[in-house]
Design a protein around this motif. Structure first.
Motif, PDB file in Angstrom:
ATOM      1  N   LYS A  66      64.400   7.115 -41.366  1.00 17.90           N
ATOM      2  CA  LYS A  66      63.482   6.188 -42.044  1.00 17.90           C
ATOM      3  C   LYS A  66      62.785   6.870 -43.216  1.00 17.90           C
ATOM      4  N   HIS A  67      62.441   8.137 -43.039  1.00 16.42           N
ATOM      5  CA  HIS A  67      61.786   8.903 -44.098  1.00 16.42           C
ATOM      6  C   HIS A  67      62.728   9.063 -45.297  1.00 16.42           C
ATOM      7  N   VAL A  68      63.981   9.396 -45.027  1.00 17.31           N
ATOM      8  CA  VAL A  68      64.961   9.580 -46.096  1.00 17.31           C
ATOM      9  C   VAL A  68      65.163   8.281 -46.871  1.00 17.31           C
ATOM     10  N   ARG A  69      65.212   7.172 -46.161  1.00 16.00           N
ATOM     11  CA  ARG A  69      65.421   5.880 -46.827  1.00 16.00           C
ATOM     12  C   ARG A  69      64.253   5.506 -47.733  1.00 16.00           C
ATOM     13  N   THR A  70      63.043   5.745 -47.266  1.00 13.19           N
ATOM     14  CA  THR A  70      61.875   5.312 -48.026  1.00 13.19           C
ATOM     15  C   THR A  70      61.510   6.257 -49.162  1.00 13.19           C
ATOM     16  N   GLU A  71      61.867   7.530 -49.039  1.00  7.17           N
ATOM     17  CA  GLU A  71      61.461   8.524 -50.030  1.00  7.17           C
ATOM     18  C   GLU A  71      62.528   8.776 -51.107  1.00  7.17           C
ATOM     19  N   THR A  72      63.739   8.222 -50.939  1.00  7.95           N
ATOM     20  CA  THR A  72      64.807   8.454 -51.909  1.00  7.95           C
ATOM     21  C   THR A  72      65.499   7.130 -52.239  1.00  7.95           C
ATOM     22  N   ASN A  73      66.427   7.193 -53.184  1.00  3.86           N
ATOM     23  CA  ASN A  73      67.226   6.017 -53.567  1.00  3.86           C
ATOM     24  C   ASN A  73      68.642   6.083 -52.996  1.00  3.86           C
ATOM     25  N   ILE A  74      68.787   6.738 -51.862  1.00  2.47           N
ATOM     26  CA  ILE A  74      70.113   6.968 -51.294  1.00  2.47           C
ATOM     27  C   ILE A  74      70.803   5.669 -50.864  1.00  2.47           C
ATOM     28  N   THR A  75      70.052   4.601 -50.660  1.00  3.75           N
ATOM     29  CA  THR A  75      70.656   3.336 -50.215  1.00  3.75           C
ATOM     30  C   THR A  75      70.889   2.358 -51.366  1.00  3.75           C
ATOM     31  N   ARG A  76      70.714   2.800 -52.608  1.00  2.00           N
ATOM     32  CA  ARG A  76      70.941   1.912 -53.748  1.00  2.00           C
ATOM     33  C   ARG A  76      72.407   1.503 -53.842  1.00  2.00           C
ATOM     34  N   GLY A  77      72.633   0.278 -54.288  1.00  2.00           N
ATOM     35  CA  GLY A  77      74.009  -0.200 -54.460  1.00  2.00           C
ATOM     36  C   GLY A  77      74.616  -0.608 -53.129  1.00  2.00           C
ATOM     37  N   ALA A  78      75.947  -0.550 -53.058  1.00  6.78           N
ATOM     38  CA  ALA A  78      76.659  -0.935 -51.838  1.00  6.78           C
ATOM     39  C   ALA A  78      76.251  -0.023 -50.697  1.00  6.78           C
ATOM     40  N   SER A  79      75.699  -0.602 -49.634  1.00  2.00           N
ATOM     41  CA  SER A  79      75.126   0.213 -48.567  1.00  2.00           C
ATOM     42  C   SER A  79      75.929   0.196 -47.273  1.00  2.00           C
ATOM     43  N   SER A  80      77.141  -0.379 -47.302  1.00  2.00           N
ATOM     44  CA  SER A  80      77.959  -0.403 -46.096  1.00  2.00           C
ATOM     45  C   SER A  80      79.411  -0.617 -46.481  1.00  2.00           C
ATOM     46  N   VAL A  81      80.291  -0.319 -45.541  1.00  2.00           N
ATOM     47  CA  VAL A  81      81.708  -0.577 -45.766  1.00  2.00           C
ATOM     48  C   VAL A  81      81.933  -2.064 -46.008  1.00  2.00           C
ATOM     49  N   ILE A  91      79.425   5.769 -55.841  1.00  2.00           N
ATOM     50  CA  ILE A  91      78.926   6.902 -55.069  1.00  2.00           C
ATOM     51  C   ILE A  91      78.172   7.906 -55.933  1.00  2.00           C
ATOM     52  N   GLU A  92      78.498   7.955 -57.236  1.00  2.00           N
ATOM     53  CA  GLU A  92      77.893   8.963 -58.090  1.00  2.00           C
ATOM     54  C   GLU A  92      76.379   8.787 -58.186  1.00  2.00           C
ATOM     55  N   VAL A  93      75.930   7.543 -58.214  1.00  2.00           N
ATOM     56  CA  VAL A  93      74.488   7.279 -58.272  1.00  2.00           C
ATOM     57  C   VAL A  93      73.803   7.847 -57.044  1.00  2.00           C
ATOM     58  N   ARG A  94      74.415   7.664 -55.905  1.00  2.00           N
ATOM     59  CA  ARG A  94      73.814   8.141 -54.663  1.00  2.00           C
ATOM     60  C   ARG A  94      73.894   9.663 -54.541  1.00  2.00           C
ATOM     61  N   ARG A  95      74.949  10.234 -55.085  1.00  2.00           N
ATOM     62  CA  ARG A  95      75.083  11.685 -55.016  1.00  2.00           C
ATOM     63  C   ARG A  95      73.908  12.387 -55.694  1.00  2.00           C
ATOM     64  N   GLN A  96      73.376  11.756 -56.713  1.00  2.00           N
ATOM     65  CA  GLN A  96      72.241  12.343 -57.408  1.00  2.00           C
ATOM     66  C   GLN A  96      71.009  12.435 -56.502  1.00  2.00           C
ATOM     67  N   GLU A  97      70.995  11.618 -55.449  1.00  2.00           N
ATOM     68  CA  GLU A  97      69.876  11.616 -54.506  1.00  2.00           C
ATOM     69  C   GLU A  97      70.107  12.550 -53.321  1.00  2.00           C
ATOM     70  N   VAL A  98      71.325  13.037 -53.166  1.00  2.00           N
ATOM     71  CA  VAL A  98      71.663  13.840 -51.994  1.00  2.00           C
ATOM     72  C   VAL A  98      70.809  15.094 -51.901  1.00  2.00           C
ATOM     73  N   VAL A  99      70.563  15.749 -53.035  1.00  2.00           N
ATOM     74  CA  VAL A  99      69.772  16.978 -53.023  1.00  2.00           C
ATOM     75  C   VAL A  99      68.380  16.716 -52.455  1.00  2.00           C
ATOM     76  N   ARG A 100      67.765  15.624 -52.862  1.00  2.00           N
ATOM     77  CA  ARG A 100      66.440  15.274 -52.321  1.00  2.00           C
ATOM     78  C   ARG A 100      66.526  14.998 -50.828  1.00  2.00           C
ATOM     79  N   CYS A 101      67.571  14.297 -50.427  1.00  2.00           N
ATOM     80  CA  CYS A 101      67.745  13.985 -48.997  1.00  2.00           C
ATOM     81  C   CYS A 101      67.940  15.261 -48.183  1.00  2.00           C
TER      82      CYS A 101
END
Length: 341
Positions: free
Chosen positions: A145-160, A306-316
Motif C-alpha cells: 500500500k505504501h509503494v502504491r501511494t508514494e510512487t507512480n508504479i501503477t500508472r497506465g495498464a495495471s493488469s494483464v 512499461i518504460e514509464v513504470r520502470r522510471q518508478e522502480v528505483v523509488r519503489c
C-alpha cells in the motif's frame, strides 16, 4: 527461525511447464500439507498464479526445505524443475517485490496483491502459518500500500487484463461497435470486463460454467449472460473472445471452431487467452481469420507502457529496502525479548 522462499515464474519457466504446475483450490490444501510435512518446516504459504508458483515457509533449515519442495514438484510433474530460492533477508525482499508488482510480467500490476492476500488467508484459515509468517505477510500488505501511494508504479495498464484490452484496441481501433464474449466469470475476467466497459464496449456476453456467476457479472456490466453449453452457438456475431475459464483442458479447439468459422464468412475472430492451463489450442492460430494471443504474448504489448513504470522502480526499491530493514529489526527485537524472558 528462517524465512524461506522457493519458486518458479514466467521469467524462469515456459508456459507449457507452468500449465502442468497450475494448482486448483481443491489441490491447494493437499500441496500445503505436503510442504508443511517437510522436516524442519513449521508453517507454509503457497502462491499459485498464472505467472508463478512460490512456496513460503518458516523453517530451521532452508536447504532441507528446498530439497523437499523439489521432491514434491518432481513427484507432481515427473520433471526436475529448477527453482529459484531465497532465505532471510532475501526471501523477505522477494515477497515485498512480488506483492508490490515489481516482479510481475506487467510491472506495477495490482492483481498480484489480491492473490498474495488470498494465498496467506487460505493457509491461515487452515492453521498452517506461524507467528513469523503472520508478521511477514501483514508487513507485506502495508509495504504494498505504501509503494502504491508514494510512487507512480501503477500508472497506465495495471493488469494483464487491461493490457489485453489495449491489444483489442490496437486491432480494432475504437471498441464501441465490437461484440465481446467473455468465457469465465472469475476475477481476471471481471477486471477485463471493467476495462472493456471503460473503453466503450456496449455489447458484452458472459458465459461461465456456473451460470449464476455469469448472470451476476453480466448484470453488473449491463451485458447478457449465457449458459456455458451454449457459448459456441453465439460466436457468429462476436468479434473478440477473452477466455479465462480455469478449465483443465482446451475448450477453444480446431475441431470446435472449424465449422463455426465457415458461417462467419471471413470475418476475423480475435481470441485473447488469459487462462493457465490455456483455454485455446495453439494450432487455432493457423486457421484462416483467427488471431490468437495467449498470456505470454501479452508481454509485447506490456513492454510499450512499461518504460514509464520502470522510471518508478528505483523509488519503489528504496521503499522496499527501508521496510526490509524495519522488518528484520522487528524480528530481531522479538527474538531478544524472548531470550530475555
Amino acid at each position: 527461525m528462517n524465512i524461506f522462499c522457493a519458486g518458479l515464474n514466467y521469467k524462469t519457466t515456459s508456459l507449457e511447464i507452468r500449465e502442468r504446475l497450475a494448482v486448483s483450490d481443491d489441490e491447494m490444501e493437499k500441496l500445503l500439507r505436503q510442504i508443511h510435512s517437510i522436516e524442519g518446516v513449521f508453517g507454509a504459504v503457497v502462491l499459485s498464479t498464472c505467472n508463478r508458483v512460490e512456496f513460503y515457509a518458516s523453517t530451521l533449515c532452508p536447504l532441507q526445505a528446498l530439497g523437499g519442495c523439489r521432491s514434491i514438484l518432481q513427484e507432481q510433474t515427473g520433471m526436475d524443475i529448477p527453482l529459484y530460492h531465497y532465505s532471510t533477508p532475501d526471501a523477505v525482499r522477494h515477497l515485498f517485490r512480488v506483492a508490490s508488482g515489481l516482479d510481475s510480467m506487467v510491472i506495477g500490476e495490482t492483481e498480484i496483491f489480491g492473490q498474495v492476500k488470498n494465498a496467506y488467508s487460505f493457509s491461515a484459515k487452515r492453521d498452517m502459518t506461524t507467528h513469523t509468517l503472520h508478521r511477514l505477510f501483514q508487513h507485506t500488505f502495508r509495504v504494498t500500500k505504501h509503494v502504491r501511494t508514494e510512487t507512480n508504479i501503477t500508472r497506465g495498464a495495471s493488469s494483464v487484463g487491461s493490457v489485453a484490452v489495449q491489444l483489442a484496441e490496437k486491432i480494432f481501433g475504437k471498441l464501441e461497435q465490437c461484440r465481446v464474449m467473455i468465457l469465465g466469470a472469475g476475477e481476471i475476467s471481471e477486471r477485463t470486463a471493467r476495462s472493456l466497459q471503460s473503453r466503450g464496449v456496449r455489447s458484452l456476453i458472459v458465459s461461465n460454467r456456473h451460470y449464476d456467476k455469469a448472470v451476476a457479472l453480466a448484470a453488473e456490466m449491463g451485458g447478457m449472460a449465457l449458459h456455458f453449453d451454449h457459448w459456441d452457438k453465439n460466436i457468429l456475431d462476436v468479434d473478440i473472445i477473452i477466455s479465462a475459464t480455469g478449465a483443465p483442458h482446451a475448450i477453444l479447439t480446431v475441431e470446435k471452431l472449424k465449422p463455426l468459422l465457415k458461417q462467419r464468412q471471413g470475418r476475423p475472430l480475435f481470441i485473447i487467452d488469459l487462462a493457465v492451463p490455456r483455454d485455446a489450442e495453439p494450432s487455432i492460430n493457423k486457421m484462416e481469420g483467427v488471431f490468437l494471443y495467449d498470456i505470454d504474448s501479452l508481454q509485447k504489448i506490456a513492454s510499450e507502457s512499461i518504460e514509464v513504470r520502470r522510471q518508478e522502480v528505483v523509488r519503489c526499491e528504496s521503499l522496499i529496502e527501508e521496510n526490509v530493514r524495519e522488518f528484520l529489526r522487528c524480528m530481531k527485537n522479538k527474538t531478544l525479548f524472548q531470550q530475555a524472558h
